[in-house]
Design a protein around this motif. Structure first.
Motif, PDB file in Angstrom:
ATOM      1  N   ARG B 313       0.854  -1.196   0.032  1.00 24.72           N
ATOM      2  CA  ARG B 313       0.187   0.029   0.080  1.00 24.72           C
ATOM      3  C   ARG B 313       0.775   1.265  -0.019  1.00 24.72           C
ATOM      4  O   ARG B 313       1.819   1.102   0.165  1.00 24.72           O
ATOM      5  N   THR B 314       0.262   2.418  -0.116  1.00 30.55           N
ATOM      6  CA  THR B 314       0.909   3.652  -0.139  1.00 30.55           C
ATOM      7  C   THR B 314       0.431   4.524   0.815  1.00 30.55           C
ATOM      8  O   THR B 314      -0.569   4.418   1.258  1.00 30.55           O
ATOM      9  N   PHE B 315       1.460   5.342   1.397  1.00 30.62           N
ATOM     10  CA  PHE B 315       0.873   6.455   2.539  1.00 30.62           C
ATOM     11  C   PHE B 315       1.653   7.938   1.996  1.00 30.62           C
ATOM     12  O   PHE B 315       2.663   7.706   1.312  1.00 30.62           O
ATOM     13  N   VAL B 316       0.886   8.941   2.430  1.00 35.17           N
ATOM     14  CA  VAL B 316       1.469  10.216   2.231  1.00 35.17           C
ATOM     15  C   VAL B 316       1.617  10.811   3.890  1.00 35.17           C
ATOM     16  O   VAL B 316       0.956  10.302   4.517  1.00 35.17           O
ATOM     17  N   LEU B 317       2.437  11.828   3.965  1.00 37.73           N
ATOM     18  CA  LEU B 317       2.503  12.282   5.414  1.00 37.73           C
ATOM     19  C   LEU B 317       1.376  13.419   5.661  1.00 37.73           C
ATOM     20  O   LEU B 317       0.832  13.807   4.562  1.00 37.73           O
ATOM     21  N   GLU B 318       0.930  13.587   6.900  1.00 35.39           N
ATOM     22  CA  GLU B 318      -0.057  14.598   7.178  1.00 35.39           C
ATOM     23  C   GLU B 318       0.288  16.023   6.619  1.00 35.39           C
ATOM     24  O   GLU B 318      -0.738  16.688   6.084  1.00 35.39           O
ATOM     25  N   GLU B 319       1.517  16.386   6.986  1.00 39.26           N
ATOM     26  CA  GLU B 319       1.841  17.667   6.430  1.00 39.26           C
ATOM     27  C   GLU B 319       1.964  17.649   4.880  1.00 39.26           C
ATOM     28  O   GLU B 319       2.381  18.846   4.514  1.00 39.26           O
ATOM     29  N   GLY B 320       1.825  16.699   4.234  1.00 38.29           N
ATOM     30  CA  GLY B 320       2.106  16.722   2.855  1.00 38.29           C
ATOM     31  C   GLY B 320       3.374  16.020   2.393  1.00 38.29           C
ATOM     32  O   GLY B 320       4.496  16.137   3.026  1.00 38.29           O
ATOM     33  N   THR B 321       3.299  15.708   0.838  1.00 41.62           N
ATOM     34  CA  THR B 321       4.468  15.161   0.217  1.00 41.62           C
ATOM     35  C   THR B 321       4.643  16.078  -0.888  1.00 41.62           C
ATOM     36  O   THR B 321       3.591  16.809  -1.369  1.00 41.62           O
ATOM     37  N   LEU B 322       5.916  16.095  -1.541  1.00 40.04           N
ATOM     38  CA  LEU B 322       6.369  17.124  -2.573  1.00 40.04           C
ATOM     39  C   LEU B 322       5.436  16.558  -3.912  1.00 40.04           C
ATOM     40  O   LEU B 322       5.140  15.244  -4.125  1.00 40.04           O
ATOM     41  N   SER B 323       5.119  17.468  -4.712  1.00 40.51           N
ATOM     42  CA  SER B 323       4.413  17.143  -5.858  1.00 40.51           C
ATOM     43  C   SER B 323       5.219  18.025  -6.919  1.00 40.51           C
ATOM     44  O   SER B 323       5.856  19.170  -6.463  1.00 40.51           O
ATOM     45  N   ASN B 324       5.184  17.547  -8.268  1.00 40.51           N
ATOM     46  CA  ASN B 324       5.926  18.203  -9.105  1.00 40.51           C
ATOM     47  C   ASN B 324       5.326  17.978 -10.618  1.00 40.51           C
ATOM     48  O   ASN B 324       4.511  17.223 -10.672  1.00 40.51           O
ATOM     49  N   THR B 325       5.548  18.948 -11.496  1.00 42.37           N
ATOM     50  CA  THR B 325       5.198  18.955 -12.852  1.00 42.37           C
ATOM     51  C   THR B 325       6.580  18.368 -13.660  1.00 42.37           C
ATOM     52  O   THR B 325       7.383  19.073 -13.422  1.00 42.37           O
ATOM     53  N   SER B 326       6.515  17.371 -14.803  1.00 45.39           N
ATOM     54  CA  SER B 326       7.599  17.269 -15.424  1.00 45.39           C
ATOM     55  C   SER B 326       7.262  17.488 -17.012  1.00 45.39           C
ATOM     56  O   SER B 326       6.026  17.526 -17.245  1.00 45.39           O
ATOM     57  N   TYR B 327       8.365  17.903 -17.620  1.00 40.62           N
ATOM     58  CA  TYR B 327       8.051  18.472 -19.029  1.00 40.62           C
ATOM     59  C   TYR B 327       8.626  17.610 -19.943  1.00 40.62           C
ATOM     60  O   TYR B 327       9.810  16.939 -19.925  1.00 40.62           O
ATOM     61  N   LEU B 328       8.523  17.929 -21.177  1.00 40.63           N
ATOM     62  CA  LEU B 328       9.237  17.647 -22.542  1.00 40.63           C
ATOM     63  C   LEU B 328       9.782  18.784 -22.760  1.00 40.63           C
ATOM     64  O   LEU B 328       9.443  19.955 -23.148  1.00 40.63           O
ATOM     65  N   SER B 329      10.937  18.528 -23.443  1.00 43.08           N
ATOM     66  CA  SER B 329      11.518  19.546 -23.943  1.00 43.08           C
ATOM     67  C   SER B 329      12.672  19.379 -25.195  1.00 43.08           C
ATOM     68  O   SER B 329      12.744  18.041 -25.273  1.00 43.08           O
TER      69      SER B 329
END
Lengths: 295, 422
Positions: B313-329
């Motif tokens: 299973r997966t979990f995230v922390l209460e205070e939040g986990t990092l998120s990002n956008t990835s790109y094509l260049s």
């Protein structure tokens, strides 16, 4: 003229490619290690990066580790290679040619295996959750697979040493082959007449004959391990890293600022290998002139 | 050595030196002249013209090759459709770290190579920063793509900035991701919800936790996430590094935290897995009980192909986990820029993005706005079965924290080696 010398002419293509790529690359690397790097907008020369490296603990830790691993694996490979080779020789005297050839090919097999595959084999075999550990576990020689000794990703570098010992022993044996093929089977019979056993035959006849080729082969293994990358990358630890891995991680870490540093490490690596090569050359030369003479 | 060898040796040396000088010279000429002339013309052209230029070409797509599902999505979903619809051949080139590709581009720039080997690449964060700073990217092409105009929210901060760096259309959004922890629910009943709970858990279960050594992308993300946890949130790091005062002191609790758990890690922290793939392997072998990923569907994928136990299973922390956008260049010297543009546009189409979000294929978050899709497409998206190991989208969204500017990333990776690894 040098062109009249046929041997040199035959060597020229290989030599020029090696020198062209090696010297060209070396000069390029050297220039960059001085901080001249137009592609990143750096155009000044300085010894700053060398200074930075020579004053960093990382570098000295890595150098020490690299020397230790290269030394141990070349010595182990040297001994193992010599043993295999001599055993093959005695085997060839007592058994059929066909068998002999099979065993020779069999012991040369590790040379055909790429370093990357060797590293994976070592992980699969010797890792704590590897085959050997699991076999030990299923026979209950160890209570838990975690009790199996840590042989890969260990800070001493046993995994790397084992990988190169296995792989390079075959190379050493191959280098010694031509020397052994000069020894006629009848020599052993002659020596027996003089009351010589197999051991003293080895000590008095084979060993002095093999040692010059053995020295240079072992040195080649040393230089190779000293500047090897894949196996230490896969089997090493996070800190300290072997020099080539340290250089690689600097080279690929984030920005381009660390690149001159990485290349400075490579330049130092090259100089160290040349230095050790010169020492080995001197040693083997002395051996030739003082002891046996070129044979 | 015989004397006769010296002559050819010297000759070879001199030639080598001359070639090196020549190559460096060529680079200087290249960078001073306006080399982008005919490429800028491409940006002026109509989209239909670009498509016709792209026809019959091959794009060499350099991307991180460490995820089987990502690779399969490109090879089995994107490539055949791209060939059929636009007559473009996709050549996926897997790399261990896209930084290797950035280095390759630097080398090509230095050698003055104008028809490069990379047509497009998957980047973000520090890689983007370093590519942008060294002028390795082609130009502002993103807003030119029809699907960006139609489906991407170009004003959103997560599109406009990549780890704090303005994207300026030099790269075009492709995917979104969030950092998640992966655990075996048969061994861990109550996964930790914060850094301090994680610390307690690690201490109670010696040898069952570790993280990949930075600069591995996921390992680096883990320490950034712990930075937020131990020093009180992301907001204080959103300004540029050089404007920070007393950063070293501010970051200190992170090193304290990591050093406190170190003796209880796998191999007592004497070494760390060098890649996240290796950590996954340890988890699959049962040697550790947790792994991590910057891809929320990675756990479900691992279960599906039998690598991970069913109870993963997966979990995230209460205070939040990092998120990002990835790109094509597209690099400055890409040989087939038109084909790369057409491909990127295709990969941003709703059908490609929905297929990408389908856990059967990959399961990554979309870079386009769900609101801008048609009703039918939105239904399609909602019907996707994410698998038990993937957290629901709203849980992920609720526990999302932004990435810090890319400068910090390098700095933290460097300091980690000094403060923790040694």
């Amino acid at each position: 003229m040098w062109l009249n010398n046929k041997h040199l002419l035959y060597l020229l293509p290989a030599v020029s490619v090696v020198f062209f790529l090696f010297i060209g690359g070396f000069i390029e690397g050297f220039i960059q290690s001085m901080g001249y790097f137009p592609a990143a907008g750096e155009r000044e020369f300085s010894f700053h990066y060398y200074q930075k490296i020579l004053f960093s603990q990382d570098f000295w830790d890595s150098l020490l580790l690299t020397l230790r691993i290269a030394f141990l694996s070349s010595v182990f490979a040297g001994i193992l290679g010599m043993v295999v080779c001599v055993c093959l020789f005695f085997l060839s005297l007592s058994s059929k040619k066909k068998h002999n050839q099979f065993w020779q090919k069999f012991f040369q097999l590790p040379m055909a295996v790429p370093p990357l595959v060797t590293a994976f084999l070592i992980v699969l075999l010797l890792g704590q959750s590897g085959w050997i550990s699991r076999i030990f576990g299923s026979f209950e020689w160890v209570d838990q697979i975690n009790q199996f000794p840590i042989l890969t990703n260990d800070s001493f570098g046993w995994g790397i040493i084992i990988a190169y010992t296995w792989k390079e022993a075959a190379f050493i044996a191959l280098m010694l082959q031509p020397m052994l093929s000069r020894i006629h089977g009848s020599w052993l019979d002659v020596s027996k007449v003089f009351g010589c056993g197999k051991w003293s035959f080895f000590r008095e006849i084979m060993f002095p004959l093999l040692i010059p080729a053995w020295t240079s082969a072992t040195f080649i293994v040393f230089a190779f391990t000293f500047s090897a990358f894949e196996v230490p990358f896969l089997l090493g630890v996070t800190y300290p890293k072997m020099l080539p891995v340290l250089s690689y991680s600097l080279y690929t870490s984030g920005g381009l600022e660390a690149r001159p540093e990485a290349l400075a490490i490579n330049v130092i690596l090259v100089f160290l290998v040349i230095l050790i090569g010169l020492i080995a050359y001197r040693l083997s030369k002395r051996w030739y002139t003082n002891e046996q003479g070129g044979w | 050595m015989k004397r006769s060898i010296y002559l050819p040796l010297t000759a070879v040396c001199i030639i080598s030196i001359l070639v090196v000088i020549f190559v460096n010279q060529a680079d200087n000429v290249n960078s001073s002249n306006g080399k982008n002339n005919n490429h800028d013309q491409l940006l002026q052209k109509d989209w239909s013209d670009i498509l016709s230029v792209a026809k019959g070409k091959t794009v060499h797509f350099y991307m991180w090759g460490g995820n089987e599902f990502t690779n399969r999505y490109i090879d089995e979903w994107v490539a055949p459709r791209l060939k059929e619809k636009l007559d473009i051949t996709m050549n996926r080139v897997p790399v261990k770290d896209i930084n290797d590709t950035i280095n390759k581009l630097v080398a090509e720039k230095q050698a003055g190579k104008t028809d490069g080997s990379v047509d497009m690449m998957w980047i973000n964060g520090e890689n983007f920063l370093s590519a942008k700073q060294n002028q390795l990217l082609w130009g502002s092409f993103s807003s030119k793509l029809p699907n960006v105009q139609k489906y991407v929210d170009q004003d959103s901060p997560s599109i406009k900035y990549d780890f704090g760096e303005p994207t300026n259309g030099l790269e075009s959004p492709w995917s979104k991701a969030q950092f998640v922890f992966i655990y075996d629910s048969s061994k861990i009943k109550n996964p930790p919800k914060s850094a301090s709970e994680l610390k307690d858990w690690v201490k109670e279960h010696p040898g069952k936790f570790t993280y990949p050594a930075p600069p591995d992308f996921t390992g680096s993300a883990f320490i950034r996430n712990m930075l937020y946890e131990t020093t009180g949130g992301a907001d204080q790091y959103l300004m540029p590094v050089d404007e920070q005062k007393g950063l070293e002191k501010k970051v200190q609790p992170l090193w304290t935290f990591l050093n406190e758990i170190e003796p209880y890690l796998w191999r007592e922290g004497k070494t760390y897995p060098e890649t996240v793939s290796k950590l996954d392997q340890l988890y699959a072998d049962g040697a550790v009980w947790m792994t991590m990923s910057y891809d929320p569907s990675h756990a479900a994928n691992g279960v599906k192909n039998g690598n991970f136990p069913e109870t993963t299973r997966t979990f995230v922390l209460e205070e939040g986990t990092l998120s990002n956008t990835s790109y094509l260049s597209i690099p400055f010297n890409a040989k087939n820029k038109a084909a790369a543009m057409a491909t990127i546009n295709f990969m941003q189409s709703p059908s490609a993005q929905i297929a990408k979000a389908d856990p059967e294929k990959w399961g990554a978050l979309m870079a386009i706005e769900p609101d801008k899709l048609s009703t039918q497409q939105r239904n399609q998206l909602e019907e996707l079965d994410k698998g038990e190991a993937t957290l629901p989208t709203d849980v992920l969204t609720k526990h999302r924290v932004p990435e810090i500017p890319a400068d910090y990333v390098d700095l933290l990776e460097e300091r980690w080696l000094e403060n923790v690894a040694k």
